[in-house]
Enzyme design. Sequence first.
Site, PDB file in Angstrom:
ATOM      1  CD  GLU A 127      -3.927  54.561  -3.517  1.00 16.33           C
ATOM      2  OE1 GLU A 127      -3.213  54.205  -2.562  1.00 16.33           O
ATOM      3  OE2 GLU A 127      -4.879  53.882  -3.933  1.00 16.33           O
ATOM      4  CE  LYS A 141      -2.515  49.412   3.600  1.00 15.21           C
ATOM      5  NZ  LYS A 141      -3.032  48.033   3.572  1.00 15.21           N
ATOM      6  CB  VAL A 149      -8.311  55.108  -0.585  1.00 12.83           C
ATOM      7  CG1 VAL A 149      -9.600  55.909  -0.773  1.00 12.83           C
ATOM      8  CG2 VAL A 149      -7.919  54.422  -1.893  1.00 12.83           C
ATOM      9  CG  ASP A 185      -9.396  43.409   7.645  1.00 12.98           C
ATOM     10  OD1 ASP A 185      -9.474  44.648   7.493  1.00 12.98           O
ATOM     11  OD2 ASP A 185      -8.456  42.733   7.193  1.00 12.98           O
ATOM     12  CB  SER A 244     -10.685  49.218   4.122  1.00 11.60           C
ATOM     13  OG  SER A 244      -9.825  50.285   3.797  1.00 11.60           O
ATOM     14  CB  ALA A 245      -9.209  53.181   7.710  1.00 16.57           C
ATOM     15  CG  ASP A 246      -9.415  52.879   1.878  1.00 16.54           C
ATOM     16  OD1 ASP A 246      -8.591  53.484   2.578  1.00 16.54           O
ATOM     17  OD2 ASP A 246      -9.100  52.156   0.902  1.00 16.54           O
ATOM     18  CE  LYS A 269      -6.913  44.057  -6.948  1.00 13.14           C
ATOM     19  NZ  LYS A 269      -6.428  45.331  -6.404  1.00 13.14           N
TER      20      LYS A 269
HETATM   21  N1  PSU Z   1      -6.769  47.881  -3.593  1.00 11.98           N
HETATM   22  C1  PSU Z   1      -6.075  47.779  -4.748  1.00 11.98           C
HETATM   23  N2  PSU Z   1      -4.846  48.336  -4.831  1.00 11.98           N
HETATM   24  C2  PSU Z   1      -4.287  49.028  -3.793  1.00 11.98           C
HETATM   25  C3  PSU Z   1      -5.052  49.150  -2.598  1.00 11.98           C
HETATM   26  C4  PSU Z   1      -6.257  48.565  -2.543  1.00 11.98           C
HETATM   27  O1  PSU Z   1      -6.559  47.193  -5.679  1.00 11.98           O
HETATM   28  O2  PSU Z   1      -3.152  49.518  -3.921  1.00 11.98           O
HETATM   29  C5  PSU Z   1      -4.482  49.947  -1.464  1.00 11.98           C
HETATM   30  C6  PSU Z   1      -5.123  51.358  -1.434  1.00 11.98           C
HETATM   31  O3  PSU Z   1      -4.137  52.278  -1.022  1.00 11.98           O
HETATM   32  C7  PSU Z   1      -6.181  51.221  -0.361  1.00 11.98           C
HETATM   33  C8  PSU Z   1      -5.506  50.270   0.602  1.00 11.98           C
HETATM   34  O4  PSU Z   1      -6.522  52.431   0.257  1.00 11.98           O
HETATM   35  O5  PSU Z   1      -4.833  49.334  -0.226  1.00 11.98           O
HETATM   36  C9  PSU Z   1      -6.491  49.595   1.522  1.00 11.98           C
HETATM   37  O6  PSU Z   1      -5.792  48.858   2.460  1.00 11.98           O
HETATM   38  P1  PSU Z   1      -6.596  48.177   3.677  1.00 11.98           P
HETATM   39  O7  PSU Z   1      -7.398  47.088   3.035  1.00 11.98           O
HETATM   40  O8  PSU Z   1      -5.534  47.677   4.576  1.00 11.98           O
HETATM   41  O9  PSU Z   1      -7.427  49.259   4.284  1.00 11.98           O
HETATM   42 MN    MN Z   2      -7.836  46.011   7.015  1.00  7.66          MN
END
Ligand code: PSU
Ligand code: MN
Length: 305
Positions: free
Chosen positions: A27, A89, A109, A141, A143-145, A162
């Site tokens: 990524e 992003k 991701v 909140d 994540s879309a992941d 994390k």
């Molecule tokens: N967690 C990490 N390092 C990162 C990310 C997450 O330890 O770089 C990044 C990844 O690209 C992940 C994104 O897909 O943050 C998730 O962001 P959000 O929580 O806004 O969905």
């Molecule tokens: Mn989010």
Amino acid sequence: MKLNDNILYSKEVAEAIENGRPVIALESTIISHGMPYPQNVETAKECERIAREEGAVPATCAILGGKLCVGLDPEQLEYLGKAGSKVTKASRRDIAVIAARGGDGALTVAGTMILAHMAGIKVFATGGIGGVHRGATETMDISADLEELGRTSVAVVCAGAKSILDIGLTLEYLETKGVPVIGFGTNEMPAFYTRSSGFNTDYRMDSPEEIAKALDAKLRLGIKGGTLIVNPVPEEYSMDKSRIDAVIEAAVKKANDLGVKGKNITPFLLAEIKDVTGGESLDTNIALVYNNVRLAASIAGAMKQ
Ligand code: PSU
Ligand code: MN
């Protein structure tokens, strides 16, 4: 496998896909938003080197000039690393808009899974995935992941989630979405900086071959959706749990106090943790990414092409 007209492949990746050789996706949000320059670019290049050493072709994914790029050259990696958070992003919701505008996007991701799937790549290595944030019962909140893992057939190798996230709720959400969570050599869900979280994975598998068989079976049976493979950080880089937990706690509180929201939260927390630990967390972050690239490459090599 045939090439997809919507994708701009690097020559190396196109050849590997046409000839059925192992490829792994990587990524780019981790480059632009997850680590500081120049370590981000060095790490991105070293990930590619490790993948090749392990017999897989690396396909770092990003949107550049509106093109969906699978496989980048060193200048493109340098650009993404130097531009940092100036690059958008980009997750699922952003891809079509950025493509239409001819813009640039560093893929999360979720975003990388989409490009990998379009390109016919089955395995993807990263550091940590997004998940259900602490306090999500109020903020929603999530994540879309996680949604992407529920719908797109790509296996993601990571070092867990994390503890900026609610790991228990993240696992519940993955269960709801039908995403198997496989611990490599462990039954425990790792927490990125540390090897354990107190939560269990669904399965433990001890070799890349065993994981490859499960992934091949899912594809053969036509069961859509991703698989999450969690690979604990190597022992020598694992951080002290109470110390990192305290740092994360303070970072989450600061984000709340400052009203940081939406897509900015994760990058804010990552930068804050890095500043407070004076780079120790960055060393751990880099080490676990390399460890994941190695495992992903072995899994890709063991899968049916
Ligand atoms: N967690 C990490 N390092 C990162 C990310 C997450 O330890 O770089 C990044 C990844 O690209 C992940 C994104 O897909 O943050 C998730 O962001 P959000 O929580 O806004 O969905
Ligand atoms: Mn989010």
